[in-house]
Scaffold this motif. Structure first.
Motif, PDB file in Angstrom:
ATOM      1  N   UNK A  19     -21.947  35.486   6.048  1.00  0.00           N
ATOM      2  CA  UNK A  19     -20.772  34.855   5.438  1.00  0.00           C
ATOM      3  C   UNK A  19     -21.173  33.417   5.137  1.00  0.00           C
ATOM      4  N   UNK A  20     -21.184  33.074   3.863  1.00  0.00           N
ATOM      5  CA  UNK A  20     -21.644  31.740   3.463  1.00  0.00           C
ATOM      6  C   UNK A  20     -20.445  30.881   3.082  1.00  0.00           C
ATOM      7  N   UNK A  21     -20.141  29.887   3.923  1.00  0.00           N
ATOM      8  CA  UNK A  21     -18.994  29.013   3.639  1.00  0.00           C
ATOM      9  C   UNK A  21     -19.458  27.622   3.198  1.00  0.00           C
ATOM     10  N   UNK A  22     -20.729  27.499   2.874  1.00  0.00           N
ATOM     11  CA  UNK A  22     -21.239  26.201   2.418  1.00  0.00           C
ATOM     12  C   UNK A  22     -20.572  25.851   1.082  1.00  0.00           C
ATOM     13  N   UNK A  23     -20.013  24.638   0.968  1.00  0.00           N
ATOM     14  CA  UNK A  23     -19.393  24.259  -0.307  1.00  0.00           C
ATOM     15  C   UNK A  23     -20.388  24.422  -1.462  1.00  0.00           C
ATOM     16  N   UNK A  61     -18.966  11.828   1.045  1.00  0.00           N
ATOM     17  CA  UNK A  61     -19.032  12.529   2.335  1.00  0.00           C
ATOM     18  C   UNK A  61     -20.288  13.403   2.340  1.00  0.00           C
ATOM     19  N   UNK A  62     -21.210  13.150   3.282  1.00  0.00           N
ATOM     20  CA  UNK A  62     -22.541  13.782   3.217  1.00  0.00           C
ATOM     21  C   UNK A  62     -22.529  15.307   3.257  1.00  0.00           C
ATOM     22  N   UNK A  63     -21.510  15.913   3.860  1.00  0.00           N
ATOM     23  CA  UNK A  63     -21.552  17.364   4.020  1.00  0.00           C
ATOM     24  C   UNK A  63     -20.719  18.126   3.010  1.00  0.00           C
ATOM     25  N   UNK A  64     -20.077  17.428   2.052  1.00  0.00           N
ATOM     26  CA  UNK A  64     -19.338  18.162   1.011  1.00  0.00           C
ATOM     27  C   UNK A  64     -19.572  17.656  -0.402  1.00  0.00           C
ATOM     28  N   UNK A  96     -26.250  16.648   3.181  1.00  0.00           N
ATOM     29  CA  UNK A  96     -26.549  18.074   3.230  1.00  0.00           C
ATOM     30  C   UNK A  96     -27.216  18.504   1.925  1.00  0.00           C
ATOM     31  N   UNK A  97     -26.897  17.798   0.846  1.00  0.00           N
ATOM     32  CA  UNK A  97     -27.589  17.944  -0.438  1.00  0.00           C
ATOM     33  C   UNK A  97     -27.710  16.541  -1.014  1.00  0.00           C
ATOM     34  N   UNK A  98     -28.283  16.430  -2.215  1.00  0.00           N
ATOM     35  CA  UNK A  98     -28.599  15.100  -2.732  1.00  0.00           C
ATOM     36  C   UNK A  98     -27.877  14.778  -4.030  1.00  0.00           C
ATOM     37  N   UNK A 151     -17.703  21.789  -9.540  1.00  0.00           N
ATOM     38  CA  UNK A 151     -17.861  20.449  -8.979  1.00  0.00           C
ATOM     39  C   UNK A 151     -16.695  20.187  -8.037  1.00  0.00           C
ATOM     40  N   UNK A 152     -16.796  19.114  -7.279  1.00  0.00           N
ATOM     41  CA  UNK A 152     -15.787  18.829  -6.263  1.00  0.00           C
ATOM     42  C   UNK A 152     -15.028  17.555  -6.615  1.00  0.00           C
ATOM     43  N   UNK A 153     -13.743  17.593  -6.366  1.00  0.00           N
ATOM     44  CA  UNK A 153     -12.839  16.540  -6.817  1.00  0.00           C
ATOM     45  C   UNK A 153     -13.128  15.196  -6.152  1.00  0.00           C
TER      46      UNK A 153
END
Lengths: 133, 516
Positions: B322-326, B451-454, A63-65, B349-351
């Motif tokens: 409503x934007x819930x995109x990480x 994980x491609x979407x987060x 979804x992003x890079x 950033x994400x853990x």
């Protein structure tokens, strides 16, 4: 191996300066729950950077890079990579808690001279990392 | 008189205010004012936060459109089942080779009793829950440095730690060391409490014997007939116990969000996501990758890559969004959010987190070791083993959470290939369960940074106290929502509460604007 007893401290320090401390730390994995224990640039890269920038430095896109580090001109000078590694940016996590100054210098220099990057001059040093920390 | 005037519920609420009962931030189904005629809201992301926003806004009369990157809804509320294929970033692909009906939850896997919001949605959507055993007295605590690396039953460490500290405190009390702070009556009560709490004998001592064994277990358990009498086992001496460090695990399952009772949806966590997606039907448009977000005085406009249509560019617009995109993803999307919000997006950033699911041909933890659900804690890189809280005693393969780790361990786990993660997990796990290599059937792993979407597990702030208000504030026509914008990060309840609060404010804004 009792060789080290033959060295004086001065000789020992001189030896350290010319011989890489550890050539292969592929066994130094999962030794600590809280920090990375690899010491070579390559070892550190494989243990943490590769998770996102991938083993070949090509990055990845979903979804992003995750940006490619291969052939990456932002690596010409070490400061930017040192800053990003320490403090993170956007999805890039700050790694200051899991890597020490020496490790960050080692891995930055590894990336700057691998994956098609050819920036051997002006290497990152632990002192530089310490000042940026 | 509240009870008489307002009924039991009102009385209960009043008790909550007085601190008698603990009130949750969730106070029942949201009551939104009817939407202004012809008002449209665009929801970005069909995870828990996005789908709750979409359902509630639709029910309030808004026109709703949801854009989702993936071809299924749920986001991190995700279940892997037999036959599923998962390609992580870097192209590493795994096929879930589990027995029919078996599954693995790589993201959320527990719904605590005090997460009233997500529980209420389960109730309203008919998602069936079953208890998940969090703590099991008969599971193990384990350290490679204690007891020659042999696992010890949680029950033994728990009983001995409580017994010894009760014994010590009793002695101190008897010796008069607490005379300055306790009356004689206090001391009597304390000693009586310690005898019960610590399974002390009538001399207030914790010693090997039937009192202690009634907690920690017996050498020969009580039986029937000949040799029915129990034989007590030996308690650990205090120094050995302290030196083991295993007491450090005892409070792990007492945190408010991780204690019993705690639930799981029957059949997999994504039953919640599926129920929400079914409820929304074709309001969700799948495989749309958002590339640009713009807003002006007239509305919000979003550009996306239509993965359904060879990546062709599409645009859609609405009055509000409503934007819930990480934020890990949003930081790379071309947007025109305000400076303070942009700053939070750019610094979150994400853990790193890793979960490995292992399927075994036989439920050896039940058959050989009498462990039914619950968790074994270890200082091995796998950190814990969680046994399935379903299909007990069945004669079919079972799926165990074989590793669940964070931080430095997760970075390393994420950096190696999926097969290697599974291989190492079985190897480490076999130090606790030697049956593992022999009984291994299949394994899958999810390294959240891949994980491609987060691009990670959950949002971590640069400075939450300083940045929080900027991030949750509505930015003109857009409001962000999700677990990252809550004080229950990584929990679905955080996504629920964030979403409900976001749409409450969006609704107020829309009504106020329509009235101008």
């Amino acid at each position: 191996m009792r060789m080290h007893q033959l060295f004086t401290p001065a000789l020992f320090a001189a030896t350290l300066a010319v011989v890489p401390a550890i050539a292969d730390d592929s066994d130094a994995w999962f030794e600590s729950r809280s920090v990375l224990t690899q010491q070579t640039g390559e070892g550190i890269y494989k243990a943490v950077c590769a998770s996102c920038h991938m083993p070949d430095g090509q990055g990845a896109t979903g979804a992003a890079s995750y940006p490619a580090l291969a052939d990456n001109p932002t690596l010409e000078y070490p400061e930017y990579a040192v800053m990003l590694t320490l403090h993170g940016q956007a999805a890039m996590p700050p790694l200051r808690g899991v890597l020490d100054d020496e490790q960050i210098a080692e891995v930055v220099n590894y990336i700057r001279t691998s994956f098609g990057n050819d920036y051997p001059d002006d290497p990152a040093t632990p002192e530089m990392v310490s000042q940026t920390r | 008189m509240v009870g008489a005037a307002g009924g039991a519920a009102a009385m209960y609420q009043a008790m909550g205010m007085m601190g008698v009962a603990h009130a949750s931030p969730y106070d029942g189904p949201i009551q939104l004012e009817r939407a202004p005629e012809g008002t449209k809201v665009l929801v970005l992301g069909a995870g828990i936060a996005g789908m709750i926003a979409a359902m509630e806004l639709r029910d309030a009369g808004y026109e709703v459109e949801v854009l989702e990157f993936r071809d299924v809804a749920g986001g991190r509320c995700w279940t892997m089942r037999a036959g599923d294929t998962y390609e992580e970033l870097g192209g590493f692909t795994q096929t879930v080779d589990f027995a029919e009906g078996n599954y693995f939850n790589p993201g959320p896997w527990r719904v605590p009793y005090n997460h009233y919001g997500i529980l209420d949605y389960c109730r309203r959507l008919g998602v069936e829950l079953e208890p998940l055993i969090q703590i099991n007295n008969h599971a193990y605590v384990h350290s490679v440095d204690a007891f020659d690396g042999k696992p010890v039953r949680y029950r033994e460490i728990n009983a001995d730690f409580r017994g010894h500290i009760s014994d010590l405190l009793s002695k101190v009390t008897d010796q008069g060391a607490l005379d300055q702070v306790l009356s004689d009556e206090d001391k009597e009560n304390l000693l009586a409490g310690l005898r019960t709490f610590g399974a002390l004998n009538s001399d207030n001592a914790y010693v090997s014997g039937n009192d202690a064994s009634s907690r920690r277990g017996y050498e020969r358990p009580p039986g029937g007939g000949v040799d029915g009498a129990p034989i007590a086992n030996e308690i650990l001496d205090l120094s050995t116990l302290l030196d083991s460090g295993l007491w450090s695990r005892l409070a792990t399952s007492e945190a408010l969000n991780g204690s019993m009772p705690i639930f799981q949806p029957k059949g997999g966590m994504d039953m919640i996501a599926r129920a929400m997606a079914d409820n929304l039907g074709d309001l969700v448009r799948y495989r749309k990758r958002v590339t640009q977000i713009r807003q002006d005085d007239d509305g919000v406009s979003v550009t996306y890559e239509d993965l359904e249509n060879d990546g062709a560019e599409g645009t859609t617009s609405a009055d509000y969004c409503v934007c819930t995109i990480p934020f890990s993803i949003l930081s790379q999307i071309d947007h025109d959010f305000s400076g303070p919000l942009s700053n939070v997006i750019q610094t979150m950033h994400y853990a790193a987190s890793i979960k490995v699911g292992l399927e075994f041909k036989r439920r050896f933890w039940e058959e050989d070791e009498h462990i039914y659900g619950g968790t074994t804690y270890t200082d091995l890189p796998i950190s814990q083993i969680s046994y399935p809280s379903n299909d007990y005693l069945s004669d079919k393969p079972g799926v165990v959470l074989g590793a669940y780790s964070w931080g430095a361990l997760a970075y390393q786990y994420s950096s190696i290939e999926p097969e290697d993660r599974v291989r190492r997990t079985v190897e480490w796990g076999s130090q606790i369960h030697p049956q593992m290599p022999e009984e291994f059937k299949a394994g899958v792993s999810v390294a959240w940074h891949r994980v491609p979407w987060t691009l990670g597990c959950y949002g971590l702030w640069q400075d939450k106290d300083a940045q929080y208000d900027d991030a949750v504030a509505m930015d003109r026509r857009i409001v962000c929502a999700g677990e990252h914008l809550s004080y229950l990060p990584a929990w679905m309840e955080g996504a629920v509460l964030s979403s409900l609060d976001a749409i409450r404010r969006l609704n107020e804004t829309a009504i106020a604007a329509a009235g101008e």
